[in-house]
Structure formats: structure tokens, C-alpha cells
Write an enzyme that holds these catalytic residues in place. Sequence first.
Site, PDB file in Angstrom:
ATOM      1  N   CYS A  80      21.964 -36.678 -14.891  1.00  0.00           N
ATOM      2  CA  CYS A  80      21.780 -35.446 -14.121  1.00  0.00           C
ATOM      3  C   CYS A  80      22.563 -35.600 -12.830  1.00  0.00           C
ATOM      4  CB  CYS A  80      20.300 -35.210 -13.842  1.00  0.00           C
ATOM      5  SG  CYS A  80      19.980 -33.660 -12.956  1.00  0.00           S
ATOM      6  N   ARG A  93      19.868 -39.596 -20.698  1.00  0.00           N
ATOM      7  CA  ARG A  93      20.229 -38.409 -19.927  1.00  0.00           C
ATOM      8  C   ARG A  93      20.937 -38.786 -18.644  1.00  0.00           C
ATOM      9  NH1 ARG A  93      15.534 -34.833 -17.333  1.00  0.00           N
ATOM     10  NH2 ARG A  93      15.897 -36.202 -15.572  1.00  0.00           N
TER      11      ARG A  93
END
Length: 124
Positions: free
Chosen positions: A104, A102
Site C-alpha cells: 500500500c 499486499r
Amino acid sequence: MKVIATPNAPQAIGPYSQAIEANRTLYISGQIPLDPQTMEFVSDEIEAQAHQCLKNIQAILTEAGYGLENVVKCGIFLADMNDFVVVNTVYGQYFSEHKPARACVQVARLPRDAKIEIEAIAVK
């Protein structure tokens, strides 16, 4: 290559597809917190917006015959990095055992002034 579209996720608000499947890989376009029925934000609160983004991703995954366990990478775009803890808590409710790679990041602005947008890649 196959275009994936479902009425259970917001319709594209531009010249793009909800998702594209190619070589057993599903590329899901960034989902903002729109209710697919009304095409309006579900709430002004970041927690509800994060949930809706992930529900929209789930609907697209389901339409394509994938599940959350097939997700290998997510990108999260926040209007305010101060929302990170809340978003991380919501995200963990969807990805508790299986934890995709991920990123972000905080961005200057999101479509329709959303507080969050999430994209995903899934593989069978």
C-alpha cells in the site's frame, strides 16, 4: 494467454485489458472506483471508493473463474495515506480469513483523480 473482459467491471480507459490470464495466473489491472454501468465514480467518499474497487476486482475474478480466495497479491495505491485506516477496514471485509500479500503506497495522482486504485494477482 487469455484476455479477460466483463461488462460487470469498468471498461479499460486506455490501451490495456481488465485482466490477463497466463499459466493459471490472473493479472488484474488496477481498478479505480468506477461504476461499470455509468463509468462514473460511485462516490467521493474513500470508503465507498474502496468497496467499488474491490467489487470490480470480484467481477473480474468471477468472469475468469477465480474467487477472492485465489488472490495471492494486491497493490493498493492511495492519493492520501491518511485514508489507510478506512481502506484497511474495507479491505478486511473482503479478505478476512484469506489474507494475500499486499503493498500500500501513497501516490501523487491517480487516473481521473480517484482517491484509490487496487490491482490484484490470483492463482489457481
